[in-house]
Design a protein around this motif. Structure first.
Motif, PDB file in Angstrom:
ATOM      1  N   TYR A 244      56.752  38.077  49.317  1.00 35.78           N
ATOM      2  CA  TYR A 244      55.866  38.237  49.426  1.00 35.78           C
ATOM      3  C   TYR A 244      55.369  36.408  49.082  1.00 35.78           C
ATOM      4  O   TYR A 244      55.088  35.706  49.246  1.00 35.78           O
ATOM      5  CB  TYR A 244      54.766  38.878  48.826  1.00 35.78           C
ATOM      6  N   ALA A 245      55.771  35.971  47.831  1.00 38.21           N
ATOM      7  CA  ALA A 245      56.103  35.014  46.953  1.00 38.21           C
ATOM      8  C   ALA A 245      56.237  33.980  47.795  1.00 38.21           C
ATOM      9  O   ALA A 245      56.364  32.606  48.329  1.00 38.21           O
ATOM     10  CB  ALA A 245      55.941  34.905  46.048  1.00 38.21           C
ATOM     11  N   PHE A 246      57.892  33.912  48.467  1.00 37.93           N
ATOM     12  CA  PHE A 246      58.380  33.236  49.136  1.00 37.93           C
ATOM     13  C   PHE A 246      57.377  32.991  50.356  1.00 37.93           C
ATOM     14  O   PHE A 246      57.713  31.641  50.761  1.00 37.93           O
ATOM     15  CB  PHE A 246      59.803  34.359  49.199  1.00 37.93           C
ATOM     16  N   VAL A 247      57.272  33.538  51.216  1.00 36.36           N
ATOM     17  CA  VAL A 247      56.643  33.218  52.433  1.00 36.36           C
ATOM     18  C   VAL A 247      55.200  32.953  52.200  1.00 36.36           C
ATOM     19  O   VAL A 247      54.667  32.372  53.047  1.00 36.36           O
ATOM     20  CB  VAL A 247      56.912  34.274  53.409  1.00 36.36           C
ATOM     21  N   GLY A 248      54.424  32.707  50.763  1.00 40.72           N
ATOM     22  CA  GLY A 248      52.968  32.020  50.725  1.00 40.72           C
ATOM     23  C   GLY A 248      52.525  33.223  50.792  1.00 40.72           C
ATOM     24  O   GLY A 248      51.562  32.624  51.029  1.00 40.72           O
ATOM     25  N   LEU A 249      52.706  34.766  51.075  1.00 40.66           N
ATOM     26  CA  LEU A 249      51.200  35.149  50.914  1.00 40.66           C
ATOM     27  C   LEU A 249      49.921  35.390  49.685  1.00 40.66           C
ATOM     28  O   LEU A 249      50.607  35.202  48.643  1.00 40.66           O
ATOM     29  CB  LEU A 249      52.064  36.514  50.762  1.00 40.66           C
ATOM     30  N   PRO A 250      48.785  35.281  49.972  1.00 40.60           N
ATOM     31  CA  PRO A 250      47.651  34.791  49.086  1.00 40.60           C
ATOM     32  C   PRO A 250      48.000  36.636  48.268  1.00 40.60           C
ATOM     33  O   PRO A 250      48.722  37.478  48.532  1.00 40.60           O
ATOM     34  CB  PRO A 250      46.817  34.889  49.660  1.00 40.60           C
ATOM     35  N   HIS A 251      48.031  35.856  46.927  1.00 40.37           N
ATOM     36  CA  HIS A 251      48.035  36.795  45.696  1.00 40.37           C
ATOM     37  C   HIS A 251      48.839  38.146  45.882  1.00 40.37           C
ATOM     38  O   HIS A 251      48.746  39.380  45.797  1.00 40.37           O
ATOM     39  CB  HIS A 251      46.456  38.020  45.975  1.00 40.37           C
ATOM     40  N   PRO A 252      50.353  37.150  45.834  1.00 36.23           N
ATOM     41  CA  PRO A 252      51.776  38.651  45.908  1.00 36.23           C
ATOM     42  C   PRO A 252      51.368  39.644  44.727  1.00 36.23           C
ATOM     43  O   PRO A 252      51.975  40.351  44.646  1.00 36.23           O
ATOM     44  CB  PRO A 252      52.500  37.340  45.677  1.00 36.23           C
ATOM     45  N   ALA A 284      48.490  32.996  62.141  1.00 35.90           N
ATOM     46  CA  ALA A 284      50.247  32.190  63.256  1.00 35.90           C
ATOM     47  C   ALA A 284      51.466  32.196  62.357  1.00 35.90           C
ATOM     48  O   ALA A 284      52.205  30.909  62.542  1.00 35.90           O
ATOM     49  CB  ALA A 284      49.506  31.148  63.970  1.00 35.90           C
ATOM     50  N   GLN A 285      51.375  32.581  61.382  1.00 34.76           N
ATOM     51  CA  GLN A 285      52.704  32.351  60.685  1.00 34.76           C
ATOM     52  C   GLN A 285      53.801  33.348  60.968  1.00 34.76           C
ATOM     53  O   GLN A 285      53.875  34.339  60.179  1.00 34.76           O
ATOM     54  CB  GLN A 285      52.953  32.685  59.135  1.00 34.76           C
ATOM     55  N   ILE A 286      54.299  33.243  62.233  1.00 33.79           N
ATOM     56  CA  ILE A 286      55.394  34.525  62.731  1.00 33.79           C
ATOM     57  C   ILE A 286      56.372  34.447  61.981  1.00 33.79           C
ATOM     58  O   ILE A 286      56.737  35.537  61.678  1.00 33.79           O
ATOM     59  CB  ILE A 286      55.655  33.680  64.352  1.00 33.79           C
ATOM     60  N   ALA A 287      57.241  33.517  62.031  1.00 34.71           N
ATOM     61  CA  ALA A 287      57.986  33.686  60.787  1.00 34.71           C
ATOM     62  C   ALA A 287      58.179  34.119  59.541  1.00 34.71           C
ATOM     63  O   ALA A 287      59.120  35.630  59.085  1.00 34.71           O
ATOM     64  CB  ALA A 287      59.066  32.435  61.169  1.00 34.71           C
ATOM     65  N   ALA A 288      57.324  33.427  58.923  1.00 36.09           N
ATOM     66  CA  ALA A 288      56.788  34.490  57.255  1.00 36.09           C
ATOM     67  C   ALA A 288      56.434  36.449  57.820  1.00 36.09           C
ATOM     68  O   ALA A 288      56.935  37.049  56.840  1.00 36.09           O
ATOM     69  CB  ALA A 288      55.973  34.599  56.546  1.00 36.09           C
ATOM     70  N   ALA A 289      55.717  36.501  59.047  1.00 35.15           N
ATOM     71  CA  ALA A 289      55.774  38.131  58.512  1.00 35.15           C
ATOM     72  C   ALA A 289      57.238  38.626  59.574  1.00 35.15           C
ATOM     73  O   ALA A 289      56.729  39.488  58.885  1.00 35.15           O
ATOM     74  CB  ALA A 289      54.937  37.986  60.539  1.00 35.15           C
ATOM     75  N   VAL A 290      57.921  38.096  60.234  1.00 30.72           N
ATOM     76  CA  VAL A 290      58.938  38.701  60.727  1.00 30.72           C
ATOM     77  C   VAL A 290      59.845  38.781  59.232  1.00 30.72           C
ATOM     78  O   VAL A 290      60.503  40.225  59.402  1.00 30.72           O
ATOM     79  CB  VAL A 290      59.581  37.614  61.387  1.00 30.72           C
ATOM     80  N   ILE A 291      59.626  37.812  58.259  1.00 34.44           N
ATOM     81  CA  ILE A 291      60.724  38.107  56.978  1.00 34.44           C
ATOM     82  C   ILE A 291      59.781  39.423  56.452  1.00 34.44           C
ATOM     83  O   ILE A 291      60.912  40.088  55.561  1.00 34.44           O
ATOM     84  CB  ILE A 291      60.745  37.064  56.421  1.00 34.44           C
ATOM     85  N   VAL A 292      58.463  38.879  56.508  1.00 28.05           N
ATOM     86  CA  VAL A 292      58.429  40.240  55.178  1.00 28.05           C
ATOM     87  C   VAL A 292      58.429  41.709  55.899  1.00 28.05           C
ATOM     88  O   VAL A 292      58.704  42.569  55.246  1.00 28.05           O
ATOM     89  CB  VAL A 292      56.779  39.984  54.988  1.00 28.05           C
ATOM     90  N   LEU A 293      58.287  41.872  57.378  1.00 27.22           N
ATOM     91  CA  LEU A 293      58.060  43.004  58.223  1.00 27.22           C
ATOM     92  C   LEU A 293      60.206  43.708  57.312  1.00 27.22           C
ATOM     93  O   LEU A 293      59.988  45.082  57.469  1.00 27.22           O
ATOM     94  CB  LEU A 293      58.380  43.060  59.646  1.00 27.22           C
ATOM     95  N   VAL A 294      60.859  42.657  57.945  1.00 34.34           N
ATOM     96  CA  VAL A 294      61.850  43.229  58.150  1.00 34.34           C
ATOM     97  C   VAL A 294      62.818  43.774  56.873  1.00 34.34           C
ATOM     98  O   VAL A 294      63.824  44.449  56.676  1.00 34.34           O
ATOM     99  CB  VAL A 294      62.949  41.646  58.437  1.00 34.34           C
ATOM    100  N   SER A 295      61.920  42.128  55.582  1.00 34.26           N
ATOM    101  CA  SER A 295      62.687  42.674  54.648  1.00 34.26           C
ATOM    102  C   SER A 295      62.687  44.034  54.200  1.00 34.26           C
ATOM    103  O   SER A 295      62.257  44.487  53.128  1.00 34.26           O
ATOM    104  CB  SER A 295      62.184  41.744  53.523  1.00 34.26           C
TER     105      SER A 295
END
Length: 375
Positions: A244-252, A284-295
């Protein structure tokens, strides 16, 4: 003639009388157990939770007793460890209540604003895949219009007030049960050694040597379940918190804590990281969403299919299917308590099954052995 001269206490007791006494004692014991369970049925959950905490923390308690050279074993150490357990559960609830109280004025302000001017549709809702368009339409019809918003919020307020009155007594009941859990845990720490000896004595008298083995299997299942569910779930939260912190999600940090808590329940973590992925998609952060989902799916797949079966099943020699059935069946039947009770029951079942099915031929009586077949 000779037996008539003996006192009554010295005369031999007839065998039917001895059998009748055994049956009477068994009926009396069963009646007392049933009556005790009926009297304590409202507090059985608290007693079981206290037993689970005592089993989980007993090795730590024995280390503390050894480090203190036995000093404080009567009151100080049991009280300190019990207070620590209470704080682990009470402090997060108090902090959450404090945050809610601090943010209450913001909620009140939003409600008043919605009643007078309505609430505009947030920009990120329309960007949600699949549900963005219908959700935006519902928001405009129910919250953007002041009259509709006032009516809807009035119904919500009435519902919340009725729910508070309905569940207020239940909350008080839960608090009382938690207090009894801590009180029981204190006495289990203080008198655990003596209670263990008494349970072993009862087990030998009632079940023979196999009773102690079944008890050890159940305790191992509880230890394995705590390691496999609680510790692995918290580990999932830590790993996904880094993501979460790596992709920049708020309040990780709070989202990672929520992930770890729900990861204790099988299939609970996907609810959190799936919602986080949807939020990133809406931004619209598609790459971050894919990283969170796959991880998230990768971490939970490894934890649920490799780590947890080894920790839970390996500790009590349980097959993976019985581990899964014990966890899910216990959760369905007993709620959160069943997560720990279910595998323990499965461990006792497997222990009895192995005892009944793995009997060697040479242990059977000679009269029951079948003669070898002739060629």
């Amino acid at each position: 003639m000779t037996s008539e001269l003996l006192p009554a206490s010295a005369r031999p007791t007839p065998m039917p009388a001895l059998r009748g006494q055994r049956i009477g004692r068994a009926i009396l014991a069963a009646s007392v157990i049933v009556a005790g369970a009926w009297v304590l049925h409202a507090f059985l959950a608290a007693l079981v939770w206290a037993g689970i905490f005592a089993i989980a923390l007993w090795p730590l308690y024995r280390r503390l007793v050894g480090a203190a050279a036995g000093r404080g074993q009567e009151v100080a150490l049991p009280l300190a460890l019990t207070v620590l357990v209470g704080l682990v559960f009470v402090v997060p609830v108090v902090l959450a209540a404090f945050e809610l109280a601090r943010s209450a004025h913001l909620v009140v302000g939003l409600v008043n604003e919605a009643r007078h001017t309505g609430i505009a549709v947030p920009a990120w809702i329309s960007g949600l895949p699949l549900v963005g368009h219908p959700l935006s339409g519902w928001w405009r019809a129910n919250l953007s219009d002041p009259a509709s918003a006032s009516e809807l919020l009035g119904r919500i307020n009435a519902f919340l007030a009725a729910s508070a009155r309905q569940y207020g007594g239940e909350v008080i009941h839960r608090v009382v049960l938690f207090a009894f859990t801590l009180l029981t845990l204190f006495f289990l720490f203080r008198d655990g050694t003596a209670l263990n000896r008494q349970l072993l004595t009862v087990s030998h008298k009632a079940l023979g040597p196999r009773g102690e083995h079944i008890g050890h299997q159940m305790i191992a299942a509880v230890h394995g379940t705590i390691n496999g569910l609680v510790l692995v779930g918290l580990g999932e939260g830590v790993i996904l918190g880094v993501v979460y912190a790596f992709v920049g999600l708020p309040h990780p940090v709070p989202i990672a804590a929520l992930t770890g808590i729900l990861a204790v329940i099988p299939f609970g973590a996907p609810v959190v990281f799936g919602a986080a992925a949807l939020y990133l998609l809406a931004q619209a952060q598609i790459a971050a969403a894919v990283i969170v989902l796959v991880s998230g799916f990768l971490v939970t797949f490894i934890a649920d299919h490799f780590v947890r079966p080894v920790l839970i099943g390996g500790a009590a020699r349980l097959p993976f299917l019985l581990v899964l059935l014990g966890i899910l069946g216990g959760l369905e039947t007993l709620g959160l308590l069943g997560l720990f009770v279910g595998p323990a029951i499965m461990a006792a079942f497997v222990s009895l099954w192995r005892e009944w099915t793995e009997t060697r031929v040479e242990e059977e009586p000679a009269s029951r052995r079948l003669p070898p077949r002739r060629a």
